[in-house]
Design a protein around this motif. Structure first.
Motif, PDB file in Angstrom:
ATOM      1  N   PHE A 124      20.295 -20.142 -15.051  1.00  0.00           N
ATOM      2  CA  PHE A 124      20.228 -21.013 -13.871  1.00  0.00           C
ATOM      3  C   PHE A 124      19.909 -20.216 -12.611  1.00  0.00           C
ATOM      4  N   LYS A 125      20.053 -18.900 -12.661  1.00  0.00           N
ATOM      5  CA  LYS A 125      19.739 -18.062 -11.504  1.00  0.00           C
ATOM      6  C   LYS A 125      18.322 -18.329 -10.995  1.00  0.00           C
ATOM      7  N   SER A 126      17.428 -18.673 -11.900  1.00  0.00           N
ATOM      8  CA  SER A 126      16.034 -18.890 -11.498  1.00  0.00           C
ATOM      9  C   SER A 126      15.734 -20.344 -11.144  1.00  0.00           C
ATOM     10  N   ALA A 127      16.751 -21.189 -11.024  1.00  0.00           N
ATOM     11  CA  ALA A 127      16.526 -22.609 -10.731  1.00  0.00           C
ATOM     12  C   ALA A 127      15.788 -22.792  -9.408  1.00  0.00           C
ATOM     13  N   SER A 128      14.880 -23.730  -9.400  1.00  0.00           N
ATOM     14  CA  SER A 128      14.143 -24.054  -8.173  1.00  0.00           C
ATOM     15  C   SER A 128      14.941 -25.033  -7.320  1.00  0.00           C
ATOM     16  N   ARG A 129      14.491 -25.204  -6.078  1.00  0.00           N
ATOM     17  CA  ARG A 129      15.143 -26.187  -5.213  1.00  0.00           C
ATOM     18  C   ARG A 129      15.064 -27.573  -5.853  1.00  0.00           C
ATOM     19  N   GLU A 130      13.961 -27.858  -6.527  1.00  0.00           N
ATOM     20  CA  GLU A 130      13.799 -29.155  -7.171  1.00  0.00           C
ATOM     21  C   GLU A 130      14.805 -29.317  -8.313  1.00  0.00           C
ATOM     22  N   ASP A 131      15.022 -28.229  -9.080  1.00  0.00           N
ATOM     23  CA  ASP A 131      16.030 -28.280 -10.147  1.00  0.00           C
ATOM     24  C   ASP A 131      17.410 -28.550  -9.568  1.00  0.00           C
ATOM     25  N   ILE A 132      17.748 -27.841  -8.501  1.00  0.00           N
ATOM     26  CA  ILE A 132      19.067 -27.990  -7.876  1.00  0.00           C
ATOM     27  C   ILE A 132      19.256 -29.404  -7.360  1.00  0.00           C
ATOM     28  N   ARG A 133      18.217 -29.937  -6.717  1.00  0.00           N
ATOM     29  CA  ARG A 133      18.299 -31.286  -6.166  1.00  0.00           C
ATOM     30  C   ARG A 133      18.444 -32.318  -7.282  1.00  0.00           C
ATOM     31  N   ALA A 134      17.728 -32.117  -8.381  1.00  0.00           N
ATOM     32  CA  ALA A 134      17.796 -33.070  -9.491  1.00  0.00           C
ATOM     33  C   ALA A 134      19.183 -33.081 -10.126  1.00  0.00           C
ATOM     34  N   MET A 135      19.827 -31.914 -10.186  1.00  0.00           N
ATOM     35  CA  MET A 135      21.161 -31.833 -10.775  1.00  0.00           C
ATOM     36  C   MET A 135      22.251 -32.321  -9.837  1.00  0.00           C
ATOM     37  N   ASN A 136      21.952 -32.357  -8.544  1.00  0.00           N
ATOM     38  CA  ASN A 136      22.960 -32.711  -7.533  1.00  0.00           C
ATOM     39  C   ASN A 136      22.357 -33.711  -6.541  1.00  0.00           C
ATOM     40  N   PRO A 137      22.070 -34.921  -6.992  1.00  0.00           N
ATOM     41  CA  PRO A 137      21.341 -35.868  -6.144  1.00  0.00           C
ATOM     42  C   PRO A 137      22.087 -36.300  -4.886  1.00  0.00           C
ATOM     43  N   ARG A 138      23.404 -36.082  -4.826  1.00  0.00           N
ATOM     44  CA  ARG A 138      24.173 -36.517  -3.656  1.00  0.00           C
ATOM     45  C   ARG A 138      24.315 -35.420  -2.611  1.00  0.00           C
ATOM     46  N   TRP A 139      23.840 -34.215  -2.913  1.00  0.00           N
ATOM     47  CA  TRP A 139      23.970 -33.119  -1.965  1.00  0.00           C
ATOM     48  C   TRP A 139      23.057 -33.304  -0.758  1.00  0.00           C
ATOM     49  N   GLU A 140      23.518 -32.823   0.382  1.00  0.00           N
ATOM     50  CA  GLU A 140      22.647 -32.731   1.547  1.00  0.00           C
ATOM     51  C   GLU A 140      21.624 -31.616   1.326  1.00  0.00           C
ATOM     52  N   GLU A 141      20.486 -31.722   2.018  1.00  0.00           N
ATOM     53  CA  GLU A 141      19.448 -30.699   1.870  1.00  0.00           C
ATOM     54  C   GLU A 141      19.978 -29.315   2.226  1.00  0.00           C
ATOM     55  N   ARG A 217      30.860 -30.660  -1.913  1.00  0.00           N
ATOM     56  CA  ARG A 217      29.462 -30.837  -1.536  1.00  0.00           C
ATOM     57  C   ARG A 217      28.924 -32.187  -2.002  1.00  0.00           C
ATOM     58  N   ASP A 218      29.507 -32.731  -3.057  1.00  0.00           N
ATOM     59  CA  ASP A 218      29.031 -34.007  -3.589  1.00  0.00           C
ATOM     60  C   ASP A 218      29.546 -35.180  -2.766  1.00  0.00           C
ATOM     61  N   ASP A 219      30.790 -35.067  -2.298  1.00  0.00           N
ATOM     62  CA  ASP A 219      31.413 -36.132  -1.511  1.00  0.00           C
ATOM     63  C   ASP A 219      32.396 -35.482  -0.538  1.00  0.00           C
ATOM     64  N   PHE A 220      31.876 -34.955   0.555  1.00  0.00           N
ATOM     65  CA  PHE A 220      32.720 -34.227   1.500  1.00  0.00           C
ATOM     66  C   PHE A 220      33.842 -35.100   2.038  1.00  0.00           C
ATOM     67  N   GLU A 221      33.533 -36.327   2.414  1.00  0.00           N
ATOM     68  CA  GLU A 221      34.568 -37.213   2.955  1.00  0.00           C
ATOM     69  C   GLU A 221      35.640 -37.492   1.905  1.00  0.00           C
ATOM     70  N   GLY A 222      35.214 -37.721   0.658  1.00  0.00           N
ATOM     71  CA  GLY A 222      36.186 -37.940  -0.410  1.00  0.00           C
ATOM     72  C   GLY A 222      37.034 -36.712  -0.667  1.00  0.00           C
ATOM     73  N   PHE A 223      36.415 -35.553  -0.566  1.00  0.00           N
ATOM     74  CA  PHE A 223      37.145 -34.288  -0.738  1.00  0.00           C
ATOM     75  C   PHE A 223      38.237 -34.162   0.310  1.00  0.00           C
ATOM     76  N   MET A 224      37.890 -34.391   1.569  1.00  0.00           N
ATOM     77  CA  MET A 224      38.860 -34.238   2.639  1.00  0.00           C
ATOM     78  C   MET A 224      39.950 -35.309   2.550  1.00  0.00           C
ATOM     79  N   THR A 225      39.580 -36.538   2.220  1.00  0.00           N
ATOM     80  CA  THR A 225      40.563 -37.604   2.070  1.00  0.00           C
ATOM     81  C   THR A 225      41.555 -37.289   0.963  1.00  0.00           C
ATOM     82  N   SER A 226      41.051 -36.677  -0.121  1.00  0.00           N
ATOM     83  CA  SER A 226      41.892 -36.320  -1.247  1.00  0.00           C
ATOM     84  C   SER A 226      42.955 -35.273  -0.876  1.00  0.00           C
ATOM     85  N   LEU A 227      42.706 -34.527   0.198  1.00  0.00           N
ATOM     86  CA  LEU A 227      43.637 -33.488   0.637  1.00  0.00           C
ATOM     87  C   LEU A 227      44.728 -34.018   1.572  1.00  0.00           C
TER      88      LEU A 227
END
Length: 232
Positions: A124-141, A217-227
């Motif tokens: 995965f070290k060689s993953a492209s930005r497109e690969d990363i985005r496809a695996m994490n569709p909810r992430w901010e750019e 990174r997937d749900d920052f608001e949910g992460f903080m609320t969970s704390l």
């Protein structure tokens, strides 16, 4: 090993952040400032083999020893994600924070199926930005950018070092300090059955509905609320 660290804030209370595999302190780019705004001085490490910290050898015990070598004991709060959660759990009895949060911790690595072992993970070290985005569709750019940058600095041998852990039960026998386990939905590391075991052992367990493995990174608001109740 003395690890590279990054600090946010100048509050009277100290929070420690420990990232997961492939990442570094930049994964906390939103969490660090949010905790600083809540009155913490936030100290985030780069684990060995990651970011600006030194390289190998790699074992969970060495990762944990590095935390003890680098970070002050007695912090108000410590948060570890994934491999960082496993690492924190192996150091928590020495670091003795007042509260610990384990965010989708790597306490059970399933035995890999055919064609999906540590070697594939390391690729995965060689993953492209497109690969990363496809695996994490909810992430901010910005998080896609950070992931691509951190992969450049990551030593993929850290992934290969985890092979001996596959299939092992790494659940702590009891919380060394008051502890929250925060789970993705679903978590591929902590099954509902293992979550029930953790509750029986005295951990509080909360699930962030719909969140992927890197909850902050997937749900920052949910992460903080969970704390809620754990950071104030």
């Amino acid at each position: 090993m003395q690890l590279h660290t990054h600090t946010w804030g100048e509050g009277d209370r100290l929070a420690l952040l420990v990232h997961g595999i492939m990442a570094d302190h930049r994964t906390w780019r939103r969490v660090g400032p949010a905790l600083a705004e809540a009155g913490y001085r936030v100290l985030a490490v780069d684990l060995r083999g990651h970011g600006a910290s030194g390289r190998g050898p790699y074992t969970p015990e060495l990762f944990a020893d590095d935390l003890v070598e680098t970070l002050p004991a007695g912090a108000e709060l410590a948060i570890g994600h994934s491999l960082g959660g496993l690492t924190l759990s192996l150091a928590v009895d020495r670091l003795r924070p007042r509260r610990a949060v384990y965010s989708d911790p790597a306490w059970h690595l399933a035995a890999p199926g055919p064609g999906f072992g540590p070697e594939v993970f390391a690729q995965f070290k060689s993953a492209s930005r497109e690969d990363i985005r496809a695996m994490n569709p909810r992430w901010e750019e910005a998080d896609v950018d950070v992931e691509r940058a951190t992969l450049d600095l990551w030593d993929e041998a850290t992934a290969l070092s985890l092979a001996p852990l596959t299939g092992r039960d790494l659940l702590p026998k009891a919380p060394a300090v008051p502890s929250l386990v925060q789970l993705a939905d679903p978590s591929f590391l902590i099954s509902p059955e293992r979550a029930a075991v953790l509750r029986e052992r005295g951990f509080e367990v909360r699930t962030v509905t719909g969140a992927g493995h890197t909850i902050h990174r997937d749900d920052f608001e949910g992460f903080m609320t969970s704390l809620e109740g754990w950071i104030h």
